[in-house]
Design a protein around this motif. Structure first.
Motif, PDB file in Angstrom:
ATOM      1  N   LEU A   7      51.132  -4.208  15.629  1.00  0.00           N
ATOM      2  CA  LEU A   7      51.987  -4.372  16.804  1.00  0.00           C
ATOM      3  C   LEU A   7      52.615  -5.763  16.821  1.00  0.00           C
ATOM      4  N   VAL A   8      51.789  -6.799  16.897  1.00  0.00           N
ATOM      5  CA  VAL A   8      52.325  -8.161  16.961  1.00  0.00           C
ATOM      6  C   VAL A   8      53.061  -8.527  15.676  1.00  0.00           C
ATOM      7  N   THR A   9      52.507  -8.155  14.516  1.00  0.00           N
ATOM      8  CA  THR A   9      53.125  -8.549  13.243  1.00  0.00           C
ATOM      9  C   THR A   9      54.511  -7.948  13.039  1.00  0.00           C
ATOM     10  N   PRO A  10      54.713  -6.632  13.181  1.00  0.00           N
ATOM     11  CA  PRO A  10      56.079  -6.121  13.009  1.00  0.00           C
ATOM     12  C   PRO A  10      57.040  -6.639  14.075  1.00  0.00           C
ATOM     13  N   PHE A  11      56.555  -6.878  15.296  1.00  0.00           N
ATOM     14  CA  PHE A  11      57.418  -7.462  16.326  1.00  0.00           C
ATOM     15  C   PHE A  11      57.836  -8.867  15.906  1.00  0.00           C
ATOM     16  N   PHE A  12      56.899  -9.638  15.404  1.00  0.00           N
ATOM     17  CA  PHE A  12      57.181 -10.994  14.932  1.00  0.00           C
ATOM     18  C   PHE A  12      58.231 -10.978  13.824  1.00  0.00           C
ATOM     19  N   ALA A  13      58.096 -10.009  12.907  1.00  0.00           N
ATOM     20  CA  ALA A  13      58.976  -9.958  11.739  1.00  0.00           C
ATOM     21  C   ALA A  13      60.285  -9.224  11.995  1.00  0.00           C
ATOM     22  N   GLY A  14      60.411  -8.574  13.155  1.00  0.00           N
ATOM     23  CA  GLY A  14      61.625  -7.831  13.453  1.00  0.00           C
ATOM     24  C   GLY A  14      61.659  -6.447  12.850  1.00  0.00           C
ATOM     25  N   GLY A  15      60.496  -5.931  12.450  1.00  0.00           N
ATOM     26  CA  GLY A  15      60.425  -4.586  11.883  1.00  0.00           C
ATOM     27  C   GLY A  15      60.247  -3.546  12.968  1.00  0.00           C
ATOM     28  N   SER A  16      59.696  -2.398  12.613  1.00  0.00           N
ATOM     29  CA  SER A  16      59.451  -1.338  13.589  1.00  0.00           C
ATOM     30  C   SER A  16      58.074  -0.736  13.352  1.00  0.00           C
ATOM     31  N   VAL A  17      57.577  -0.012  14.382  1.00  0.00           N
ATOM     32  CA  VAL A  17      56.236   0.542  14.285  1.00  0.00           C
ATOM     33  C   VAL A  17      56.192   1.930  14.918  1.00  0.00           C
ATOM     34  N   VAL A  18      55.403   2.788  14.299  1.00  0.00           N
ATOM     35  CA  VAL A  18      55.096   4.105  14.848  1.00  0.00           C
ATOM     36  C   VAL A  18      53.684   4.051  15.400  1.00  0.00           C
ATOM     37  N   LEU A  19      53.529   4.302  16.689  1.00  0.00           N
ATOM     38  CA  LEU A  19      52.223   4.297  17.337  1.00  0.00           C
ATOM     39  C   LEU A  19      51.782   5.731  17.565  1.00  0.00           C
ATOM     40  N   THR A  20      50.639   6.097  16.994  1.00  0.00           N
ATOM     41  CA  THR A  20      50.124   7.454  17.170  1.00  0.00           C
ATOM     42  C   THR A  20      48.999   7.462  18.199  1.00  0.00           C
ATOM     43  N   ARG A  21      48.947   8.540  18.948  1.00  0.00           N
ATOM     44  CA  ARG A  21      47.887   8.680  19.950  1.00  0.00           C
ATOM     45  C   ARG A  21      46.515   8.726  19.285  1.00  0.00           C
ATOM     46  N   LYS A  22      46.429   9.474  18.192  1.00  0.00           N
ATOM     47  CA  LYS A  22      45.184   9.573  17.437  1.00  0.00           C
ATOM     48  C   LYS A  22      45.494   9.686  15.950  1.00  0.00           C
ATOM     49  N   PHE A  23      44.491   9.411  15.133  1.00  0.00           N
ATOM     50  CA  PHE A  23      44.601   9.584  13.689  1.00  0.00           C
ATOM     51  C   PHE A  23      44.219  11.015  13.329  1.00  0.00           C
ATOM     52  N   HIS A  24      45.062  11.669  12.515  1.00  0.00           N
ATOM     53  CA  HIS A  24      44.772  13.020  12.028  1.00  0.00           C
ATOM     54  C   HIS A  24      44.954  13.016  10.504  1.00  0.00           C
ATOM     55  N   ALA A  25      43.838  13.154   9.786  1.00  0.00           N
ATOM     56  CA  ALA A  25      43.889  13.072   8.321  1.00  0.00           C
ATOM     57  C   ALA A  25      44.775  14.150   7.712  1.00  0.00           C
ATOM     58  N   THR A  26      44.729  15.364   8.260  1.00  0.00           N
ATOM     59  CA  THR A  26      45.480  16.467   7.652  1.00  0.00           C
ATOM     60  C   THR A  26      46.988  16.320   7.859  1.00  0.00           C
ATOM     61  N   ARG A  27      47.399  15.566   8.873  1.00  0.00           N
ATOM     62  CA  ARG A  27      48.830  15.375   9.129  1.00  0.00           C
ATOM     63  C   ARG A  27      49.330  13.988   8.737  1.00  0.00           C
ATOM     64  N   PHE A  28      48.455  13.181   8.176  1.00  0.00           N
ATOM     65  CA  PHE A  28      48.772  11.779   7.928  1.00  0.00           C
ATOM     66  C   PHE A  28      49.996  11.602   7.037  1.00  0.00           C
ATOM     67  N   PHE A  29      49.964  12.190   5.842  1.00  0.00           N
ATOM     68  CA  PHE A  29      51.061  11.971   4.892  1.00  0.00           C
ATOM     69  C   PHE A  29      52.355  12.651   5.342  1.00  0.00           C
ATOM     70  N   GLN A  30      52.219  13.748   6.041  1.00  0.00           N
ATOM     71  CA  GLN A  30      53.398  14.413   6.595  1.00  0.00           C
ATOM     72  C   GLN A  30      54.101  13.496   7.594  1.00  0.00           C
ATOM     73  N   LEU A  31      53.324  12.850   8.455  1.00  0.00           N
ATOM     74  CA  LEU A  31      53.894  11.936   9.449  1.00  0.00           C
ATOM     75  C   LEU A  31      54.470  10.695   8.783  1.00  0.00           C
ATOM     76  N   VAL A  32      53.794  10.186   7.774  1.00  0.00           N
ATOM     77  CA  VAL A  32      54.297   9.025   7.029  1.00  0.00           C
ATOM     78  C   VAL A  32      55.668   9.316   6.441  1.00  0.00           C
TER      79      VAL A  32
END
Length: 532
Positions: free
Chosen positions: A226-251
């Protein structure tokens, strides 16, 4: 030696450490993003609903929320708690608090009521943002604490206080080996300095997209993604929970370049995820718990991705070292696999690291001692805990309590390894557990003469909790009744998962428990995933 002098020494730096930013205020960074219409935060809930916010949208919300917080009667320097899971509202409240000069006390809702009550009381919390489903719980824990479950949208033109060096940002409560949790006090400068070091190391810039899958009540989730991408001017995807089976699909769907995880999540991916045909991921950051060579090897071989292993503590804001990105495949494999422990890498330019003996003397390559750190990311102090501060800053460095060694490569870079702990914390899934708290519950189990909890190596959580028990004469060895007793008094994460019976508990000549002497008895459960 006085505490003030100790902390001053811990923050002194050598020529190897970069010069400080000279800017100690997160509010300046927030203001600088006000006219930026690029995407900053994408929130995805468990149903797949997706919300997207630009920098300018986020800054406007944060400013409005900051105004409302101060209008409610809070003053710069006051503490507010966040009692919520991963949600974009929580992120707004964090940044709003820093904008207003308030200090955030993040609360893990997985803690028991007594622990939360202590944190709110000891931290002098005056106000809380509380998730709707946690509101009844807060009412019973702290009935007089003002709180809100909605994002405030005040538009008053309130004048904000001028910033000053050392403005506090977070008090993160982390378990010690004894007693109540310790409040790690981090300043806004700590967060900015560590964010700068992390962003430069991982080449995070305006084109970089990260994903936050870790709880944001922990410094890893907050600082790295959160702080690091904001500092660098990048972007972030915040997920409610981690789901291993959907991880790479979401990536792939979100075009994510870097994710920060803990070893537990790597193991879930090893067991449940399928290798994607292609992925935008550059690499995966991993730390915050014991990583075994076998788990790391399986992940890298299965998914064709590098783990950039690192190490740090809440007391050092987050990360203090990482494996370099410029290693050849052969070098990376050597440092990750050939020493019996995956290397945690080399020190970031924000701090110095060393291996010391118990007298504070530096040790040569290959010799085991305590990992010590000093630099701009070292905490301000343990809040209102002079005894803990005196111990932590002995000999002018922050003493981690972790055992390790170092090896220097042909380029003169010193690579560090962590081999265990000199203190008796159990780190399960990146969360510190205090053994004495669990010991006390075990000692009251029916028929138990004496007992200790033992952290044992586990592929799923890095470490799991076991119980080594000596029964009273004539009492049945009933492991299930002991486990049920513990689970009636402790959350599942802290409860022992298996019981090993013995005839005596190993102790030192001074009567201190020697937990590691019986850890080998739990080896058969290394690969087992325990479910609540």
């Amino acid at each position: 030696m006085s505490l003030e002098k100790n902390i001053g020494h811990a923050r002194s730096t050598s020529s190897q450490v970069h010069e400080p930013l000279g800017i100690d205020s997160i509010r300046e960074w927030i203001s600088d993003r006000a006219g930026d219409h690029r995407t900053w935060l994408t929130y995805i809930d468990d149903s797949g609903e997706r919300l997207e916010f630009s920098y300018s949208d986020f800054v406007e919300m944060s400013r409005a929320c900051a105004t409302a917080l101060l209008e409610s009667g809070l003053q710069p320097g006051d503490r507010i708690a966040t009692m919520a899971t991963n949600h974009w509202h929580t992120v707004v409240y964090d940044f709003a608090a820093w904008y207003a000069g308030l200090t955030v006390v993040p609360v893990n809702l997985g803690e028991d009521d007594d622990r939360i009550r202590y944190i709110l009381t000891h931290g002098l919390v005056k106000w809380a943002y509380v998730a709707a489903d946690a509101q009844p719980r807060l009412a019973s824990i702290a009935p007089d604490l003002p709180h809100s479950t909605e994002l405030v949208a005040s538009r008053s033109n309130l004048e904000f206080p001028s910033t000053h060096i050392g403005m506090d940002a977070l008090i993160v409560y982390t378990s010690g080996t004894t007693g109540n949790p310790k409040g790690v006090l981090l300043t806004q400068a700590n967060l900015l300095e560590d964010a700068r070091a992390i962003s430069r190391w991982h080449r995070i810039d305006e084109e970089t997209r990260m994903m936050c899958v870790l709880p944001i009540h922990h410094v890893n989730g907050t600082v790295v993604t959160l702080v690091t991408p904001f500092f660098a001017g990048g972007s972030v995807v915040l997920t409610r929970k981690f789901h291993a089976t959907r991880f790479f699909q979401l990536v792939e769907q979100e075009n994510v370049h870097i994710v920060s995880v803990v070893p537990t999540l790597l193991q879930f991916l090893n067991q449940m995820a399928q290798r994607p045909a292609q992925t935008p991921l550059r690499h995966v950051i991993c730390g915050a718990g014991p990583l075994t060579v076998s788990v790391a090897r399986t992940f890298e071989d299965t998914f064709g991705l590098r783990i950039i292993h690192g190490y740090g503590l809440s007391e050092t804001t987050c990360y203090s070292c990482y494996l370099p990105l410029d290693l050849s495949d052969e070098e990376h494999s050597m440092w990750m696999r050939d020493s019996g422990y995956p290397s945690i890498g080399v020190a970031l330019p924000v701090n110095e690291m060393a291996i010391h003996d118990e007298s504070g003397n530096p040790l040569p390559d290959g010799e085991r001692g305590e990992i010590v750190i000093r630099g701009y990311n070292v905490m301000k102090e343990y809040y209102a805990n002079p005894e803990a501060n005196e111990k932590a800053f002995t000999h002018g460095w922050f003493r981690s309590g972790d055992e390790g060694f170092a090896q220097t490569d042909s380029k003169g870079r010193r690579f560090y390894f962590i081999t265990g702990r000199m203190k008796e914390l159990i780190i399960r899934g990146g969360v510190n557990l205090a053994p004495l708290e669990i010991d006390e519950v075990l000692a009251k189990a029916p028929g138990v003469k004496s007992a200790i909890c033992v952290g044992f190596e586990n592929d799923w959580y890095g470490e799991e909790v076991g119980a080594y028990v000596v029964m009273q004469e004539g009492c049945e060895h009933d492991s299930e009744s002991i486990l049920q007793h513990c689970r009636s008094l402790l959350p599942f994460s802290k409860s022992p998962k298996v019981v090993v019976f013995g005839t005596e508990i190993p102790v030192t000549s001074t009567g201190k428990y020697q937990r590691m002497k019986v850890a080998y008895l739990f080896k058969q459960w290394r690969e087992v995933q325990f479910r609540g």
